[in-house]
Scaffold this motif. Sequence first.
Motif, PDB file in Angstrom:
ATOM      1  N   PRO A 103      -3.935 -10.088  -0.914  1.00  0.00           N
ATOM      2  CA  PRO A 103      -4.170  -8.639  -0.929  1.00  0.00           C
ATOM      3  C   PRO A 103      -5.467  -8.272  -0.233  1.00  0.00           C
ATOM      4  N   ILE A 104      -5.567  -7.030   0.176  1.00  0.00           N
ATOM      5  CA  ILE A 104      -6.812  -6.528   0.739  1.00  0.00           C
ATOM      6  C   ILE A 104      -7.915  -6.610  -0.322  1.00  0.00           C
ATOM      7  N   GLY A 111      -1.814   2.561   1.541  1.00  0.00           N
ATOM      8  CA  GLY A 111      -2.929   1.717   1.223  1.00  0.00           C
ATOM      9  C   GLY A 111      -4.276   2.123   1.678  1.00  0.00           C
ATOM     10  N   GLY A 116      -0.886  -4.938   0.596  1.00  0.00           N
ATOM     11  CA  GLY A 116      -1.250  -4.077  -0.521  1.00  0.00           C
ATOM     12  C   GLY A 116       0.004  -3.812  -1.321  1.00  0.00           C
ATOM     13  N   TRP A 157      -6.573  -1.438   5.178  1.00  0.00           N
ATOM     14  CA  TRP A 157      -5.262  -2.065   5.325  1.00  0.00           C
ATOM     15  C   TRP A 157      -4.789  -1.994   6.776  1.00  0.00           C
ATOM     16  N   ALA A 165     -10.261  -5.314  -2.818  1.00  0.00           N
ATOM     17  CA  ALA A 165     -10.313  -4.010  -3.481  1.00  0.00           C
ATOM     18  C   ALA A 165     -11.023  -4.134  -4.822  1.00  0.00           C
ATOM     19  N   PHE A 207       5.407  -3.074  -1.946  1.00  0.00           N
ATOM     20  CA  PHE A 207       4.268  -3.665  -1.251  1.00  0.00           C
ATOM     21  C   PHE A 207       4.480  -3.501   0.250  1.00  0.00           C
ATOM     22  N   TYR A 235     -14.274   0.014  -4.675  1.00  0.00           N
ATOM     23  CA  TYR A 235     -13.512   0.081  -3.426  1.00  0.00           C
ATOM     24  C   TYR A 235     -13.781   1.360  -2.638  1.00  0.00           C
ATOM     25  N   MET A 269       0.736  -1.065   0.000  1.00  0.00           N
ATOM     26  CA  MET A 269       0.000   0.000   0.000  1.00  0.00           C
ATOM     27  C   MET A 269       0.838   1.213   0.000  1.00  0.00           C
ATOM     28  N   ALA A 281      -2.128   2.139  -6.590  1.00  0.00           N
ATOM     29  CA  ALA A 281      -1.987   1.085  -5.589  1.00  0.00           C
ATOM     30  C   ALA A 281      -3.125   0.080  -5.719  1.00  0.00           C
ATOM     31  N   THR A 282      -3.059  -0.973  -4.930  1.00  0.00           N
ATOM     32  CA  THR A 282      -4.072  -2.027  -4.940  1.00  0.00           C
ATOM     33  C   THR A 282      -5.480  -1.448  -4.895  1.00  0.00           C
ATOM     34  N   GLU A 283      -5.668  -0.437  -4.061  1.00  0.00           N
ATOM     35  CA  GLU A 283      -7.000   0.136  -3.860  1.00  0.00           C
ATOM     36  C   GLU A 283      -7.639   0.636  -5.151  1.00  0.00           C
TER      37      GLU A 283
END
Length: 469
Positions: free
Chosen positions: A424-425, A14, A350, A219, A427, A166, A431, A1, A111-113
């Motif tokens: 991963p979270i 994140g 993340g 996160w 998302a 990450f 999200y 994140m 990012a992942t989000e």
Amino acid sequence: MSSGIFKEPFSRRGVLRAGVASAAAAGVGGLASACSSGSSSSSASNVLNVLVFTDQASADKLSKVAAPFEKAHPGMKVKFTGISGTDWNDFFSKLLTQIAAGNAPDIASVATEGLQLFAAKGLAEPLDDYVKRDASQLKSYFADVHPALIEAMMYQGHLYELPTDFNAGNMFYSTSLFDKAGVGRPADDWTKDDFYDIATKIARKGGSAVPYNWVVRLWGSWTSWMYANGGNLLTEGKWDGGDWLWNTFYPNDPAAAGRKGGWRWGDPTANSAPVVESLDYMIQLQKEGLSAKPDVGGGATLQGLFASNKIGMSVGGGFWAGGLHNAGMKTGSFDVQYFPKWRSQRHLFGAGGYGILKSSKNKDLAWEFVKSLVSAKNLDVLMPGNTTTFPRKSMMTAERYSTTGPKNWHVFYDTLTKFPETAPIPAPPYYQAMAIALNKRTTEAMSSGKAKAALDGLQSDLETAMKTG
């Protein structure tokens, strides 16, 4: 994140806070059409515009990673534009606004989000064909990166980013507060009961320090307990596809077994028994004085309190190493351990990277630049001072962490290698609506002491968000 570079070490990669997220979500509807029109700030073919999550002064320093690229492509210039903010919600909101206005960059840190949001809205360019074409050049990179990070950058069978960093949700602890309480470093396989015992011992010593603290967000929040308890906010699944990638780069890697085309987040499960039990545990800790009332936000307050030796334990990722060091904590004054085991010892993480905008008129050159960013040399420039965890395992060395700590820095990457269930979270493309709802319902639960009622509300919120997208 954490993706991108942060001048302020407390910035957290994140978390999308509620502040601006609703505005961003509201503006997303027309973005796909805005991009498909072909309008772009990169109409000048000799300029690559890169949007990064940082202030402009820090963005200007990134010219070092552009120099070799510009030398290899005479007449081509890379322009970095920084967007600062409290957290990723600010960044995404401003980026989406630029795209809607026809001023899309060629490349943006995502990012992942935000990855599934950008992919689902048709804003991001899949990298599959580029990666297949340049497979021989990328073999050393993929061989150095855990497959869990790669899968987290995929959506509906396509790869959208090469991970540049990450952070997994580990447990940081104050060595001085542990010493004062008469406890040593927890074992690698410590449990929820061990955690509770340590927190109780810290509390008995009195003083102004709280044994445990956390932040209301997705996160590394109470959600780390949720993962360890076998729960999740959404049903977990995998998109089909991606075989070409796994067969090309990870043919004999056990860690790639079962990998597919990215995480497919299904029906909400926010009020399932493991989730309710996890939030109930946070309420219990607060009632017993073992945890403070959590803040909503990006984590700056939390790290500040930890650096002031006011917190015994807290969830943190590799970015805490540089952040706590920059806040004045000396090497040895803090350390890190894996998150404790409940029903499992599963962790969440993340990741971050750089995506190419579909509207870019310089996609081929944008790919060449994105590809150059994942070299060890350029990753050092992008994320200096241990303010994140590098995706390349070869970069994780004792020498690197000798200047900041923690002593057990190996925990950061070993979370991926030793705990194969780590994921991963959640998302999904919606999200931002999920983050807003999570913050609201978590705050409600901590105030009322009624986890089930609050999570019933969250379940309804997520069901609505999933339908409206």
